[in-house]
Design an enzyme around this catalytic site. Sequence first.
Site, PDB file in Angstrom:
ATOM      1  N   ARG A  41       0.868  -1.190   0.000  1.00 29.94           N
ATOM      2  CA  ARG A  41       0.000   0.000   0.000  1.00 29.94           C
ATOM      3  C   ARG A  41       0.901   1.235   0.000  1.00 29.94           C
ATOM      4  O   ARG A  41       1.236   1.787   1.039  1.00 29.94           O
ATOM      5  CB  ARG A  41      -0.921  -0.049   1.221  1.00 29.94           C
ATOM      6  CG  ARG A  41      -2.094  -1.002   1.049  1.00 29.94           C
ATOM      7  CD  ARG A  41      -3.071  -0.524  -0.029  1.00 29.94           C
ATOM      8  NE  ARG A  41      -3.606   0.787   0.294  1.00 29.94           N
ATOM      9  CZ  ARG A  41      -4.737   1.004   0.959  1.00 29.94           C
ATOM     10  NH1 ARG A  41      -5.477  -0.020   1.318  1.00 29.94           N
ATOM     11  NH2 ARG A  41      -5.152   2.225   1.236  1.00 29.94           N
ATOM     12  N   SER A 217      -5.959  -3.572   6.429  1.00 25.27           N
ATOM     13  CA  SER A 217      -6.125  -2.408   5.562  1.00 25.27           C
ATOM     14  C   SER A 217      -7.588  -2.174   5.209  1.00 25.27           C
ATOM     15  O   SER A 217      -7.904  -1.256   4.474  1.00 25.27           O
ATOM     16  CB  SER A 217      -5.302  -2.579   4.279  1.00 25.27           C
ATOM     17  OG  SER A 217      -5.750  -3.718   3.572  1.00 25.27           O
ATOM     18  N   GLN A 221     -11.121  -7.706   7.862  1.00 25.50           N
ATOM     19  CA  GLN A 221     -10.082  -8.670   7.471  1.00 25.50           C
ATOM     20  C   GLN A 221      -9.803  -9.632   8.630  1.00 25.50           C
ATOM     21  O   GLN A 221      -9.769  -9.232   9.786  1.00 25.50           O
ATOM     22  CB  GLN A 221      -8.783  -7.941   7.089  1.00 25.50           C
ATOM     23  CG  GLN A 221      -8.818  -7.405   5.668  1.00 25.50           C
ATOM     24  CD  GLN A 221      -7.582  -6.602   5.302  1.00 25.50           C
ATOM     25  OE1 GLN A 221      -6.665  -6.430   6.087  1.00 25.50           O
ATOM     26  NE2 GLN A 221      -7.574  -6.101   4.082  1.00 25.50           N
ATOM     27  N   SER A 253     -19.378 -17.698  20.509  1.00 22.25           N
ATOM     28  CA  SER A 253     -19.637 -19.083  20.088  1.00 22.25           C
ATOM     29  C   SER A 253     -18.354 -19.897  19.924  1.00 22.25           C
ATOM     30  O   SER A 253     -17.417 -19.481  19.253  1.00 22.25           O
ATOM     31  CB  SER A 253     -20.413 -19.106  18.770  1.00 22.25           C
ATOM     32  OG  SER A 253     -20.597 -20.448  18.379  1.00 22.25           O
ATOM     33  N   LYS A 309     -33.946 -20.536  17.508  1.00 18.22           N
ATOM     34  CA  LYS A 309     -34.345 -21.947  17.526  1.00 18.22           C
ATOM     35  C   LYS A 309     -35.825 -22.128  17.165  1.00 18.22           C
ATOM     36  O   LYS A 309     -36.190 -23.078  16.472  1.00 18.22           O
ATOM     37  CB  LYS A 309     -34.044 -22.566  18.895  1.00 18.22           C
ATOM     38  CG  LYS A 309     -32.538 -22.724  19.162  1.00 18.22           C
ATOM     39  CD  LYS A 309     -32.277 -23.421  20.482  1.00 18.22           C
ATOM     40  CE  LYS A 309     -30.793 -23.451  20.790  1.00 18.22           C
ATOM     41  NZ  LYS A 309     -30.461 -24.173  22.002  1.00 18.22           N
ATOM     42  N   ASP A 350     -30.283 -30.935  21.933  1.00 15.58           N
ATOM     43  CA  ASP A 350     -30.067 -30.460  23.305  1.00 15.58           C
ATOM     44  C   ASP A 350     -30.662 -31.418  24.347  1.00 15.58           C
ATOM     45  O   ASP A 350     -30.075 -31.640  25.406  1.00 15.58           O
ATOM     46  CB  ASP A 350     -30.728 -29.090  23.518  1.00 15.58           C
ATOM     47  CG  ASP A 350     -29.969 -27.974  22.813  1.00 15.58           C
ATOM     48  OD1 ASP A 350     -28.757 -28.122  22.618  1.00 15.58           O
ATOM     49  OD2 ASP A 350     -30.608 -26.965  22.462  1.00 15.58           O
ATOM     50  N   MET A 440     -21.859 -17.878  35.395  1.00 22.27           N
ATOM     51  CA  MET A 440     -21.179 -17.877  34.099  1.00 22.27           C
ATOM     52  C   MET A 440     -20.183 -16.723  34.013  1.00 22.27           C
ATOM     53  O   MET A 440     -20.395 -15.668  34.598  1.00 22.27           O
ATOM     54  CB  MET A 440     -22.231 -17.724  32.986  1.00 22.27           C
ATOM     55  CG  MET A 440     -21.681 -17.914  31.613  1.00 22.27           C
ATOM     56  SD  MET A 440     -22.998 -17.906  30.379  1.00 22.27           S
ATOM     57  CE  MET A 440     -23.399 -16.187  30.279  1.00 22.27           C
ATOM     58  N   GLN A 493     -24.228 -32.254  22.523  1.00 20.81           N
ATOM     59  CA  GLN A 493     -25.134 -31.733  21.485  1.00 20.81           C
ATOM     60  C   GLN A 493     -24.364 -31.463  20.195  1.00 20.81           C
ATOM     61  O   GLN A 493     -24.869 -31.706  19.097  1.00 20.81           O
ATOM     62  CB  GLN A 493     -25.940 -30.523  21.975  1.00 20.81           C
ATOM     63  CG  GLN A 493     -25.163 -29.296  22.447  1.00 20.81           C
ATOM     64  CD  GLN A 493     -24.705 -28.397  21.317  1.00 20.81           C
ATOM     65  OE1 GLN A 493     -25.341 -28.343  20.287  1.00 20.81           O
ATOM     66  NE2 GLN A 493     -23.584 -27.703  21.521  1.00 20.81           N
TER      67      GLN A 493
HETATM   68  P1  NAP Z   1     -31.984 -17.845  28.750  1.00 14.53           P
HETATM   69  O1  NAP Z   1     -33.012 -18.452  27.876  1.00 14.53           O
HETATM   70  O2  NAP Z   1     -31.635 -16.423  28.560  1.00 14.53           O
HETATM   71  O3  NAP Z   1     -32.418 -18.085  30.266  1.00 14.53           O
HETATM   72  C1  NAP Z   1     -31.658 -17.563  31.315  1.00 14.53           C
HETATM   73  C2  NAP Z   1     -32.220 -18.042  32.633  1.00 14.53           C
HETATM   74  O4  NAP Z   1     -31.372 -17.565  33.656  1.00 14.53           O
HETATM   75  C3  NAP Z   1     -33.616 -17.521  32.906  1.00 14.53           C
HETATM   76  O5  NAP Z   1     -34.327 -18.473  33.630  1.00 14.53           O
HETATM   77  C4  NAP Z   1     -33.319 -16.282  33.753  1.00 14.53           C
HETATM   78  O6  NAP Z   1     -34.365 -15.926  34.625  1.00 14.53           O
HETATM   79  C5  NAP Z   1     -32.150 -16.784  34.569  1.00 14.53           C
HETATM   80  N1  NAP Z   1     -31.336 -15.679  35.075  1.00 14.53           N
HETATM   81  C6  NAP Z   1     -30.563 -14.852  34.345  1.00 14.53           C
HETATM   82  N2  NAP Z   1     -29.960 -13.964  35.157  1.00 14.53           N
HETATM   83  C7  NAP Z   1     -30.389 -14.238  36.411  1.00 14.53           C
HETATM   84  C8  NAP Z   1     -30.130 -13.662  37.677  1.00 14.53           C
HETATM   85  N3  NAP Z   1     -29.304 -12.616  37.809  1.00 14.53           N
HETATM   86  N4  NAP Z   1     -30.729 -14.192  38.757  1.00 14.53           N
HETATM   87  C9  NAP Z   1     -31.558 -15.255  38.628  1.00 14.53           C
HETATM   88  N5  NAP Z   1     -31.849 -15.837  37.461  1.00 14.53           N
HETATM   89  C10 NAP Z   1     -31.266 -15.337  36.363  1.00 14.53           C
HETATM   90  O7  NAP Z   1     -30.600 -18.637  28.587  1.00 14.53           O
HETATM   91  P2  NAP Z   1     -30.389 -20.185  28.269  1.00 14.53           P
HETATM   92  O8  NAP Z   1     -30.178 -20.378  26.818  1.00 14.53           O
HETATM   93  O9  NAP Z   1     -31.431 -20.976  28.944  1.00 14.53           O
HETATM   94  O10 NAP Z   1     -28.964 -20.426  28.949  1.00 14.53           O
HETATM   95  C11 NAP Z   1     -28.828 -20.453  30.357  1.00 14.53           C
HETATM   96  C12 NAP Z   1     -27.412 -20.858  30.699  1.00 14.53           C
HETATM   97  O11 NAP Z   1     -27.166 -22.190  30.265  1.00 14.53           O
HETATM   98  C13 NAP Z   1     -26.367 -20.035  29.927  1.00 14.53           C
HETATM   99  O12 NAP Z   1     -26.014 -18.933  30.707  1.00 14.53           O
HETATM  100  C14 NAP Z   1     -25.208 -20.975  29.714  1.00 14.53           C
HETATM  101  O13 NAP Z   1     -24.243 -20.814  30.723  1.00 14.53           O
HETATM  102  C15 NAP Z   1     -25.836 -22.333  29.857  1.00 14.53           C
HETATM  103  N6  NAP Z   1     -25.826 -23.062  28.572  1.00 14.53           N
HETATM  104  C16 NAP Z   1     -25.271 -24.287  28.579  1.00 14.53           C
HETATM  105  C17 NAP Z   1     -25.248 -25.017  27.415  1.00 14.53           C
HETATM  106  C18 NAP Z   1     -24.589 -26.350  27.419  1.00 14.53           C
HETATM  107  O14 NAP Z   1     -24.594 -27.012  26.374  1.00 14.53           O
HETATM  108  N7  NAP Z   1     -24.020 -26.773  28.514  1.00 14.53           N
HETATM  109  C19 NAP Z   1     -25.810 -24.527  26.243  1.00 14.53           C
HETATM  110  C20 NAP Z   1     -26.391 -23.261  26.281  1.00 14.53           C
HETATM  111  C21 NAP Z   1     -26.395 -22.551  27.454  1.00 14.53           C
HETATM  112  P3  NAP Z   1     -35.567 -14.973  34.143  1.00 14.53           P
HETATM  113  O15 NAP Z   1     -36.535 -15.852  33.434  1.00 14.53           O
HETATM  114  O16 NAP Z   1     -36.075 -14.401  35.394  1.00 14.53           O
HETATM  115  O17 NAP Z   1     -34.944 -13.943  33.233  1.00 14.53           O
END
Ligand code: NAP
Length: 520
Positions: A41, A217, A221, A253, A309, A350, A440, A493
Amino acid sequence: MIMSLPQRTLLAVPITAADTVLARQQILSAQAARADILEFRLDLMADSDWSALLAETSLPVIATARPTDQGGEFAGSESQRLDLLKKVAQARPAFIDFEFPHFIGSAKAREFISSITCDSIDADKPGLIMSFHDFESVPSNLDDIVSQISDTPAAVVKIVCFAQSIQDNFSLFDFAHQASRPSIILAMGQAGQISRVLAAKLGTFLSFSCLSTAESSAPGQISVDRLRSLYRWDRISRSTAVYGVIGFPLGHSLSPAIHNAAFEDIGFDGLYLPFLIEPAYERFAAFMDSFLAREFLDLRGLSVTIPHKENALRYLQQHNAFIDPPAQRIGCVNTIVISPDGNLAGYNTDLDAALDALTAGAGISHADLAGRAVAVLGAGGVARALVAGLTAAGADVFIYNRTAERARSLAEEFGATAIDLAELPQTTARIIVNCTSLGMHPDTGASPFPCRCLSSDMIVFDTVYNPPRTRLLTQAVQAGAKTVNGTDMFINQAARQFSLWTNQPAPVHIMHQVLKDVLL
Ligand code: NAP
């Protein structure tokens, strides 16, 4: 330097350092990273002895003196720029890049550039790369631009536009697919990153990468190292099947690292990419329609994550696709398989992944879950898979969630019981499953379950996998409980997805190793 037409897509690295010493370091680094071609460049290398550097390097060089109105920093007049390019041509780089708007805008430039370059790659004059850039969008009149560029004496046609969304890539892919002469067709920006990898699948002339983001650049990239180690650049060819993960956001991811490493391990001709799709059904459907309409892209499989999903299930239902029973039961699809003749099938890996992780980790069978009380903490997507699986296995499931209404509706759907979160310390369940995000990364000090209520007769499964050993699991171990971490569920999964796509068992040990390397 005269070069012949390459058999596969070249990796180009821009040399952008202002002075000779730094530019020389960049050249050596690019050579060490096995770049195929360099772009000097010249507009950025203002204080360097570029002719000495050009003479020194063993790699072919594209010489570019990009003017400010074309996104560069050459601040002199057009006649000064043409003078510079004349000197450059005498030093015989493999190519000189010249901007299409300047070429058609001036008869003098046209005549001059045509005299110092040539329209083929392997002549004894530098080949002309005729470049068109749009730093804001993919213009609606791109068809016209491409057809006008095709009438110029270019050895290589270069079209680089800014992708506002992933959808903007597709018209560029069409040009790349239809190109009748060597072409560089790329999209800038994060949404355009897939074009930089798919260039090798489309067989275009080259893709621009960088040594590091600081030395890039153009926006988007990808470093040479990342292209090679994450995306297996050297393995991608026109026959490579394309896979990927659809989600929003996707920055976190781990799926591309895991699946690409697994493809590599079994010698499978596949490439796995991240596809960032905004959270609306219309966006999901438009992406799927565009990808599937282009058979030359060989899309064969997708992982689907938050928030798509349910959209995946809806899309597949609308296309009369096969949907497996777990996906129907949970109401969402996390895996799509596309056969070579375009048939679609949707799966949810899952549910089994979660139950297998829990039972294997706890040393029990699925049948042992029948009649057992299980406390599920959380009512989001992961809780949904666990509750669907546990109730199907005959467990008595109690759901505790911060938002009580969400727990109630999940419980109602699957025949479980919602309990007020305040009553969690009194739970009689001896299997505790955390499906909340508490604990987490980066909030690793949090735990969803009171430490004083943990006991040695418990099985504690934390679905959080980053970090693999959460605060909850550390406390459960101290209490003498059996523990299961989230990595097995995550790998399970992914392994099922892998087998659905490749019809081969997944190299689970490799997947675990990649996860460990990334998480530690
Ligand atoms: P999600 O649909 O966003 O659900 C999150 C859940 O956590 C809800 O029940 C939420 O409660 C609760 N929560 C979040 N912050 C909170 C807090 N400060 N106090 C109390 N409850 C709280 O997420 P998801 O997809 O189910 O994933 C949940 C966790 O699973 C992820 O954080 C990840 O670490 C884990 N995960 C694991 C895998 C695996 O293959 N092992 C795959 C995906 C995810 P409310 O309903 O009140 O908001």
